[in-house]
Motif scaffolding. Structure first.
Motif, PDB file in Angstrom:
ATOM      1  N   ASN A  72      -3.692  -9.237 -33.095  1.00 55.52           N
ATOM      2  CA  ASN A  72      -4.586  -9.086 -34.228  1.00 55.52           C
ATOM      3  C   ASN A  72      -4.850  -7.575 -34.325  1.00 55.52           C
ATOM      4  OD1 ASN A  72      -5.994 -12.014 -32.619  1.00 55.52           O
ATOM      5  ND2 ASN A  72      -5.270 -11.814 -34.622  1.00 55.52           N
ATOM      6  N   ASP A  77      -2.281  -8.335 -38.865  1.00 56.56           N
ATOM      7  CA  ASP A  77      -1.728  -8.697 -37.289  1.00 56.56           C
ATOM      8  C   ASP A  77      -0.064  -8.042 -37.535  1.00 56.56           C
ATOM      9  OD1 ASP A  77      -3.957 -10.103 -37.089  1.00 56.56           O
ATOM     10  OD2 ASP A  77      -3.023 -11.983 -37.413  1.00 56.56           O
ATOM     11  N   GLU A 316       1.886 -23.780 -31.292  1.00 53.77           N
ATOM     12  CA  GLU A 316       1.533 -22.301 -31.249  1.00 53.77           C
ATOM     13  C   GLU A 316       0.183 -22.549 -30.527  1.00 53.77           C
ATOM     14  OE1 GLU A 316       2.879 -21.097 -35.888  1.00 53.77           O
ATOM     15  OE2 GLU A 316       0.948 -21.762 -35.324  1.00 53.77           O
ATOM     16  N   GLN A 317      -0.649 -23.439 -30.713  1.00 53.16           N
ATOM     17  CA  GLN A 317      -2.041 -23.297 -29.947  1.00 53.16           C
ATOM     18  C   GLN A 317      -2.204 -23.427 -28.432  1.00 53.16           C
ATOM     19  OE1 GLN A 317      -4.467 -25.708 -32.419  1.00 53.16           O
ATOM     20  NE2 GLN A 317      -4.463 -24.646 -34.182  1.00 53.16           N
ATOM     21  N   THR A 320      -0.458 -20.343 -26.738  1.00 50.05           N
ATOM     22  CA  THR A 320      -1.140 -19.340 -26.661  1.00 50.05           C
ATOM     23  C   THR A 320      -2.634 -19.507 -25.765  1.00 50.05           C
ATOM     24  OG1 THR A 320      -0.865 -19.001 -29.172  1.00 50.05           O
ATOM     25  CG2 THR A 320      -2.773 -18.019 -28.328  1.00 50.05           C
ATOM     26  N   LYS A 321      -2.900 -20.956 -25.891  1.00 47.42           N
ATOM     27  CA  LYS A 321      -4.021 -21.128 -24.853  1.00 47.42           C
ATOM     28  C   LYS A 321      -3.670 -21.043 -23.420  1.00 47.42           C
ATOM     29  CE  LYS A 321      -7.056 -24.910 -23.385  1.00 47.42           C
ATOM     30  NZ  LYS A 321      -7.114 -26.520 -23.842  1.00 47.42           N
ATOM     31  N   TRP A 329      -3.616 -11.367 -28.739  1.00 47.28           N
ATOM     32  CA  TRP A 329      -2.371 -11.984 -28.995  1.00 47.28           C
ATOM     33  C   TRP A 329      -2.284 -13.265 -29.233  1.00 47.28           C
ATOM     34  CZ3 TRP A 329       1.129  -9.519 -24.311  1.00 47.28           C
ATOM     35  CH2 TRP A 329       1.201  -7.985 -24.700  1.00 47.28           C
ATOM     36  N   TYR A 330      -1.240 -13.774 -29.998  1.00 46.07           N
ATOM     37  CA  TYR A 330      -1.162 -15.339 -30.251  1.00 46.07           C
ATOM     38  C   TYR A 330       0.257 -15.591 -30.755  1.00 46.07           C
ATOM     39  CZ  TYR A 330      -1.640 -14.146 -35.286  1.00 46.07           C
ATOM     40  OH  TYR A 330      -1.342 -13.459 -36.396  1.00 46.07           O
ATOM     41  N   TRP A 331       0.826 -16.887 -30.486  1.00 41.27           N
ATOM     42  CA  TRP A 331       2.161 -17.123 -30.880  1.00 41.27           C
ATOM     43  C   TRP A 331       2.094 -17.991 -32.424  1.00 41.27           C
ATOM     44  CZ3 TRP A 331       5.671 -15.511 -28.067  1.00 41.27           C
ATOM     45  CH2 TRP A 331       5.777 -15.380 -26.622  1.00 41.27           C
ATOM     46  N   LYS A 332       3.291 -17.570 -33.286  1.00 41.58           N
ATOM     47  CA  LYS A 332       3.059 -17.857 -34.464  1.00 41.58           C
ATOM     48  C   LYS A 332       4.721 -18.180 -34.867  1.00 41.58           C
ATOM     49  CE  LYS A 332       2.412 -16.198 -39.121  1.00 41.58           C
ATOM     50  NZ  LYS A 332       1.934 -15.089 -40.192  1.00 41.58           N
TER      51      LYS A 332
END
Length: 406
Positions: A72, A77, A316-317, A320-321, A329-332
């Motif tokens: 982010n 992003d 993804e969630q 990421t979790k 950060w997160y996966w996409k």
């Protein structure tokens, strides 16, 4: 009992019904018995072709998408390239590629695991070393005594939910942490498709398909004796040459043509199409993926943007979790890579964005599969494609006094 049996003054002789002596001639049409086309036994959904094809198509598409590590930012992003992103996008498993690894997860979610897919994460010195999809047959779930959580058993060993990756599809109404898949919804439809296949096979391989019936004014013992029947056929019916006419006594033989029931008469094709559409609706794929109807580009793109995206977001969630500590950060997944865009559409859309200065020329070239060129990394605008920083120095603005140098 056959589909149609017609007897006139008959009796049982040697297991075959034959005309009685001195009675009226006989016409017999024998067809398959019920057991010939009866569909018996248990077949799992994974062995049903339509169900398997629909689930695997979703799995193949999701596994083909690049998965990106994003961060982010205040202005939007950005994608991060580091060892963590490489590990998940290139070699998450030591024995599989990213595509086969992700396909195994999705197939367990949708089909084999009845809505559940479990992955063990092996670490070394605090870094991810290997990610192993666990076969669905080795995994069981149990709610804790207080009812607030659950435990996962893998080959008899107990794991907490935060110790493994647990991907869920179609949460159970009593145990929302556990998926229930599509087993119950598709059970009856899968049985119908299996029965249709068995019926078609029975009709295609059946020996009871007479096209000609010969009524014979003869004695019972002559019809019941196989050798005498062959002699009768050889004497009057069988021809020596192809197309040669039969010569039979008019007062002893009556030849009739018949048309047995076909698959069209039983509406097998219509029933199969309805069942395939039902399978497509329950699993969430366009019917044309199962051979029903024609390909529709808009339906494909809508399916990718809705149904496939939803399943991808669950993956993804969960990643990421449980795999990322940095809150930014997160996966996409790159869902746009699955859209049906021809080369002209890509050129029009991204070329227009380049003209407006939103993307660079090399970004456009990347979209159409071309290598970057030097000098195309600047944002350009208007018809003469000058750099963004020189927009006020155009000749027409200087001549009219509209530029800074006027």
């Amino acid at each position: 009992m056959g589909i149609f049996d017609y007897f006139t003054n008959t009796n049982e002789v040697g297991g075959v019904r034959a005309a009685a002596k001195g009675k009226s001639p006989i016409a017999i049409w024998m067809s398959d018995t019920e057991d010939d086309i009866k569909c018996a036994g248990y077949t799992s959904l994974a062995d049903n072709p339509e169900v398997y094809i629909a689930c695997r198509r979703i799995a193949m598409l999701i596994s083909s998408m690049p998965i990106m590590l994003m961060e982010n930012g205040d202005s939007g992003d950005i994608r991060i390239h580091n060892e963590l992103s490489r590990k998940l996008d290139i070699d998450p498993n030591n024995n599989m590629t990213r595509r086969t690894f992700m396909e195994a997860i999705v197939m367990n979610m949708l089909l084999h695991g009845k809505g559940n897919a479990v992955v063990q994460v092996k670490t070394r010195r605090g870094y991810i070393d290997n990610m192993v999809p666990v076969p669905a047959q080795k995994v069981t779930f149990n709610q804790t005594a207080d009812g607030r959580s659950y435990v996962i058993y893998i080959d008899g060993k107990t794991f907490k939910p935060n110790e493994v990756l647990h991907f869920v599809d179609n949460p159970d109404r009593f145990y929302p942490w556990k998926g229930k898949g599509i087993t119950v919804l598709l059970k009856d439809v899968a049985n119908n498709l299996k029965q249709a296949a068995a019926t078609k096979k029975g009709f295609m391989s059946s020996k009871w398909k007479p096209s000609v019936i010969v009524k014979v004014d003869s004695l019972t013992n002559e019809l019941s004796d196989p050798e005498k029947r062959k002699q009768l056929m050889a004497e009057y019916v069988e021809a020596q040459e192809v197309g040669e006419p039969w010569l039979i006594p008019a007062d002893q033989f009556d030849v009739t043509t018949v048309k047995p029931l076909s698959l069209a008469d039983l509406a097998i094709a219509d029933g199969v199409e309805i069942d395939k559409r039902t399978v497509a609706m329950i699993i969430g794929v366009p019917p044309f993926l199962l051979g029903v109807g024609d390909y529709d580009k808009e339906a494909w793109n809508n399916w990718i943007a809705s149904w496939v995206r939803i399943i991808a977001q669950e993956i993804e969630q969960e990643l990421t979790k449980k795999l990322i500590l940095n809150p930014k950060w997160y996966w996409k997944f790159n869902i746009l890579s699955l859209m049906d865009w021809d080369i002209k559409t890509i050129a029009d859309v991204f070329g227009g964005l380049s003209d407006k200065g939103f993307i660079t020329g090399n970004e456009v070239r990347d979209r159409i599969g071309m290598s970057p060129l030097e000098g195309l990394d600047e944002l350009r605008i208007l018809e003469n494609y000058i750099p963004m920083g020189m927009i006020g120095q155009q000749g027409k603005l200087v001549q009219t006094g509209g530029g800074e140098d006027a």
